[in-house]
Design a protein around this motif. Structure first.
Motif, PDB file in Angstrom:
ATOM      1  N   ALA A 198       9.021  18.515 -31.166  1.00 50.19           N
ATOM      2  CA  ALA A 198       7.818  18.102 -30.895  1.00 50.19           C
ATOM      3  C   ALA A 198       7.316  17.872 -29.401  1.00 50.19           C
ATOM      4  O   ALA A 198       8.085  17.046 -28.645  1.00 50.19           O
ATOM      5  N   LEU A 199       6.398  18.580 -28.865  1.00 49.07           N
ATOM      6  CA  LEU A 199       6.032  18.459 -27.697  1.00 49.07           C
ATOM      7  C   LEU A 199       5.224  16.820 -27.510  1.00 49.07           C
ATOM      8  O   LEU A 199       4.280  16.568 -28.156  1.00 49.07           O
ATOM      9  N   GLU A 200       5.584  16.094 -26.680  1.00 41.44           N
ATOM     10  CA  GLU A 200       4.892  14.857 -26.470  1.00 41.44           C
ATOM     11  C   GLU A 200       4.533  14.777 -24.876  1.00 41.44           C
ATOM     12  O   GLU A 200       5.334  15.217 -23.843  1.00 41.44           O
ATOM     13  N   LEU A 201       3.506  14.030 -24.595  1.00 41.74           N
ATOM     14  CA  LEU A 201       2.837  13.949 -23.156  1.00 41.74           C
ATOM     15  C   LEU A 201       3.197  12.407 -22.662  1.00 41.74           C
ATOM     16  O   LEU A 201       3.500  11.443 -23.425  1.00 41.74           O
ATOM     17  N   GLU A 202       3.623  12.419 -21.232  1.00 41.33           N
ATOM     18  CA  GLU A 202       3.952  11.361 -20.794  1.00 41.33           C
ATOM     19  C   GLU A 202       2.609  10.360 -20.909  1.00 41.33           C
ATOM     20  O   GLU A 202       2.790   9.129 -21.139  1.00 41.33           O
ATOM     21  N   LYS A 203       1.626  10.909 -20.904  1.00 44.02           N
ATOM     22  CA  LYS A 203       0.440  10.032 -21.110  1.00 44.02           C
ATOM     23  C   LYS A 203      -0.486  10.514 -22.476  1.00 44.02           C
ATOM     24  O   LYS A 203      -1.213  11.677 -22.234  1.00 44.02           O
ATOM     25  N   PRO A 204      -0.126  10.076 -23.620  1.00 43.52           N
ATOM     26  CA  PRO A 204      -0.767  10.795 -24.587  1.00 43.52           C
ATOM     27  C   PRO A 204      -2.515  10.660 -24.595  1.00 43.52           C
ATOM     28  O   PRO A 204      -2.939   9.906 -23.878  1.00 43.52           O
ATOM     29  N   TYR A 205      -3.045  11.705 -25.404  1.00 43.79           N
ATOM     30  CA  TYR A 205      -4.338  11.678 -25.453  1.00 43.79           C
ATOM     31  C   TYR A 205      -5.004  10.663 -26.203  1.00 43.79           C
ATOM     32  O   TYR A 205      -4.216   9.913 -26.863  1.00 43.79           O
ATOM     33  N   PRO A 206      -6.257  10.318 -26.000  1.00 46.89           N
ATOM     34  CA  PRO A 206      -6.954   9.324 -26.672  1.00 46.89           C
ATOM     35  C   PRO A 206      -7.100   9.483 -28.190  1.00 46.89           C
ATOM     36  O   PRO A 206      -6.747  10.469 -28.863  1.00 46.89           O
ATOM     37  N   LYS A 207      -6.977   8.426 -29.031  1.00 49.53           N
ATOM     38  CA  LYS A 207      -6.748   8.587 -30.571  1.00 49.53           C
ATOM     39  C   LYS A 207      -8.326   9.042 -30.853  1.00 49.53           C
ATOM     40  O   LYS A 207      -8.474   9.576 -31.888  1.00 49.53           O
ATOM     41  N   ASN A 208      -9.344   8.936 -29.985  1.00 49.23           N
ATOM     42  CA  ASN A 208     -10.685   9.010 -30.412  1.00 49.23           C
ATOM     43  C   ASN A 208     -10.821  10.379 -30.183  1.00 49.23           C
ATOM     44  O   ASN A 208     -10.666  10.943 -29.084  1.00 49.23           O
ATOM     45  N   TYR A 209     -11.611  11.357 -31.130  1.00 48.05           N
ATOM     46  CA  TYR A 209     -11.485  12.545 -31.136  1.00 48.05           C
ATOM     47  C   TYR A 209     -12.314  13.116 -30.027  1.00 48.05           C
ATOM     48  O   TYR A 209     -12.068  14.101 -29.242  1.00 48.05           O
ATOM     49  N   GLN A 210     -13.531  12.704 -30.026  1.00 51.27           N
ATOM     50  CA  GLN A 210     -14.450  13.139 -29.153  1.00 51.27           C
ATOM     51  C   GLN A 210     -13.922  12.616 -27.640  1.00 51.27           C
ATOM     52  O   GLN A 210     -14.255  13.900 -26.833  1.00 51.27           O
ATOM     53  N   ALA A 211     -13.422  11.824 -27.291  1.00 48.11           N
ATOM     54  CA  ALA A 211     -12.791  11.386 -25.991  1.00 48.11           C
ATOM     55  C   ALA A 211     -11.574  12.638 -25.635  1.00 48.11           C
ATOM     56  O   ALA A 211     -11.600  13.016 -24.670  1.00 48.11           O
ATOM     57  N   THR A 212     -10.881  13.001 -26.732  1.00 43.72           N
ATOM     58  CA  THR A 212      -9.954  14.063 -26.348  1.00 43.72           C
ATOM     59  C   THR A 212     -10.733  15.310 -26.299  1.00 43.72           C
ATOM     60  O   THR A 212     -10.201  16.003 -25.362  1.00 43.72           O
ATOM     61  N   VAL A 213     -11.581  15.729 -26.776  1.00 43.14           N
ATOM     62  CA  VAL A 213     -12.312  16.800 -26.866  1.00 43.14           C
ATOM     63  C   VAL A 213     -12.741  16.846 -25.292  1.00 43.14           C
ATOM     64  O   VAL A 213     -12.732  17.945 -24.492  1.00 43.14           O
ATOM     65  N   ALA A 214     -13.494  15.948 -24.917  1.00 44.26           N
ATOM     66  CA  ALA A 214     -13.814  15.988 -23.334  1.00 44.26           C
ATOM     67  C   ALA A 214     -12.688  15.909 -22.394  1.00 44.26           C
ATOM     68  O   ALA A 214     -12.943  16.651 -21.547  1.00 44.26           O
ATOM     69  N   GLN A 215     -11.606  15.316 -22.732  1.00 47.45           N
ATOM     70  CA  GLN A 215     -10.570  15.433 -21.620  1.00 47.45           C
ATOM     71  C   GLN A 215      -9.921  16.969 -21.882  1.00 47.45           C
ATOM     72  O   GLN A 215      -9.663  17.216 -20.697  1.00 47.45           O
ATOM     73  N   VAL A 216      -9.802  17.393 -22.973  1.00 52.75           N
ATOM     74  CA  VAL A 216      -9.126  18.699 -22.868  1.00 52.75           C
ATOM     75  C   VAL A 216     -10.080  19.617 -22.384  1.00 52.75           C
ATOM     76  O   VAL A 216      -9.713  20.683 -21.524  1.00 52.75           O
ATOM     77  N   ALA A 217     -11.271  19.675 -22.441  1.00 48.44           N
ATOM     78  CA  ALA A 217     -12.348  20.629 -21.774  1.00 48.44           C
ATOM     79  C   ALA A 217     -12.421  20.332 -20.350  1.00 48.44           C
ATOM     80  O   ALA A 217     -12.354  21.545 -19.786  1.00 48.44           O
ATOM     81  N   LYS A 218     -12.055  19.207 -19.863  1.00 50.92           N
ATOM     82  CA  LYS A 218     -12.157  18.860 -18.448  1.00 50.92           C
ATOM     83  C   LYS A 218     -10.686  19.557 -17.625  1.00 50.92           C
ATOM     84  O   LYS A 218     -10.486  20.337 -16.717  1.00 50.92           O
ATOM     85  N   GLU A 219      -9.512  19.192 -18.610  1.00 48.93           N
ATOM     86  CA  GLU A 219      -8.129  20.162 -18.256  1.00 48.93           C
ATOM     87  C   GLU A 219      -8.201  21.695 -18.043  1.00 48.93           C
ATOM     88  O   GLU A 219      -7.684  22.197 -17.376  1.00 48.93           O
ATOM     89  N   ASN A 220      -9.019  22.160 -19.392  1.00 46.27           N
ATOM     90  CA  ASN A 220      -9.312  23.505 -19.032  1.00 46.27           C
ATOM     91  C   ASN A 220      -9.873  24.172 -18.134  1.00 46.27           C
ATOM     92  O   ASN A 220      -9.771  25.245 -17.637  1.00 46.27           O
ATOM     93  N   GLU A 221     -11.028  23.404 -17.719  1.00 47.17           N
ATOM     94  CA  GLU A 221     -12.023  23.953 -16.578  1.00 47.17           C
ATOM     95  C   GLU A 221     -11.327  23.775 -15.424  1.00 47.17           C
ATOM     96  O   GLU A 221     -11.374  24.649 -14.598  1.00 47.17           O
ATOM     97  N   THR A 222     -10.390  22.813 -14.935  1.00 43.66           N
ATOM     98  CA  THR A 222      -9.737  22.511 -13.932  1.00 43.66           C
ATOM     99  C   THR A 222      -8.410  23.147 -13.650  1.00 43.66           C
ATOM    100  O   THR A 222      -7.558  23.008 -12.539  1.00 43.66           O
ATOM    101  N   GLY A 223      -7.734  23.659 -14.981  1.00 43.16           N
ATOM    102  CA  GLY A 223      -6.399  24.100 -14.989  1.00 43.16           C
ATOM    103  C   GLY A 223      -5.195  23.021 -14.725  1.00 43.16           C
ATOM    104  O   GLY A 223      -4.077  23.327 -14.662  1.00 43.16           O
TER     105      GLY A 223
END
Length: 203
Positions: free
Chosen positions: A57-82
């Motif tokens: 299983a892939l696990e992150l050093e810093k897990p995504y937020p449990k809140n769905y909308q917060a995760t969506v926003a973070q992922v969108a920013k990561e995709n935008e910035t690379g």
């Protein structure tokens, strides 16, 4: 004469089957997956039951937020910035594997950043890469194409996709009961189609 021909055909088929199964059994298989609501995890486990291999299983050093909308926003920013989130998961001696299954949900119609991190972090040159995906019903988006782009020196074969949960609507884990049985059948057919004969491995 008919008996002799039949016997020769039987012997030939038996030898071919044994040879094929032996080759498959000696393939080292790794199944790497990213799963937020455990649907992709369930698919990864079904695949492992059919063909064996090591499950990671892939696990992150810093897990995504449990809140769905917060995760969506973070992922969108990561995709935008690379940005590629650092992985907590470490895989030793990845060079020993011949076949690497990579499983992930569709996030924003794209390949999730953590899976991009994995594919860029490890040298998968010369290996067979097998993508599999769960999604909310909108399909794989550009995810399989991105896998191909990140694994240009690998043999990327036809992937598998199935509808999972819809976290946005509060529908989380769905790979149970009839849905699980459906997934098992679809996965078995897919493995056969791509040339991985699950019956000979699962015994």
């Amino acid at each position: 004469m008919k008996i002799t021909i039949s016997l020769l055909m039987f012997t030939f088929c038996t030898l071919c089957s044994c040879s094929e199964a032996q080759v498959i059994r000696h393939k080292k298989i790794l199944i790497v997956y990213l799963s937020r609501t455990n649907n992709t995890k369930a698919i990864a486990e079904i695949i492992q039951k059919n063909i064996g291999g090591d499950l990671v299983a892939l696990e992150l050093e810093k897990p995504y937020p449990k809140n769905y909308q917060a995760t969506v926003a973070q992922v969108a920013k990561e995709n935008e910035t690379g940005f590629l989130p650092p992985l907590k998961t470490k895989i030793d001696s990845i060079g020993k594997y011949d076949v690497v299954f990579v499983g992930f949900p569709t996030w924003g119609m794209q390949l999730p950043p953590p899976m991009k991190s994995f594919l860029k972090q490890y040298d998968l040159s010369g290996k067979t890469i097998v993508p599999f995906n769960t999604n909310a019903g909108y399909g794989i988006g550009s995810s399989f194409q991105t896998v191909k782009e990140l694994c240009k020196k690998s043999n990327v074969v036809e992937g598998f996709e199935i509808k999972g949960g819809i976290e946005r609507d509060g529908i989380l884990f769905v790979m149970k009961d009839e849905k699980a049985e459906e997934a098992k059948t679809l996965i078995a057919n897919w493995l056969t189609k791509i040339g991985i004969h699950y019956k000979s491995i699962s015994k």
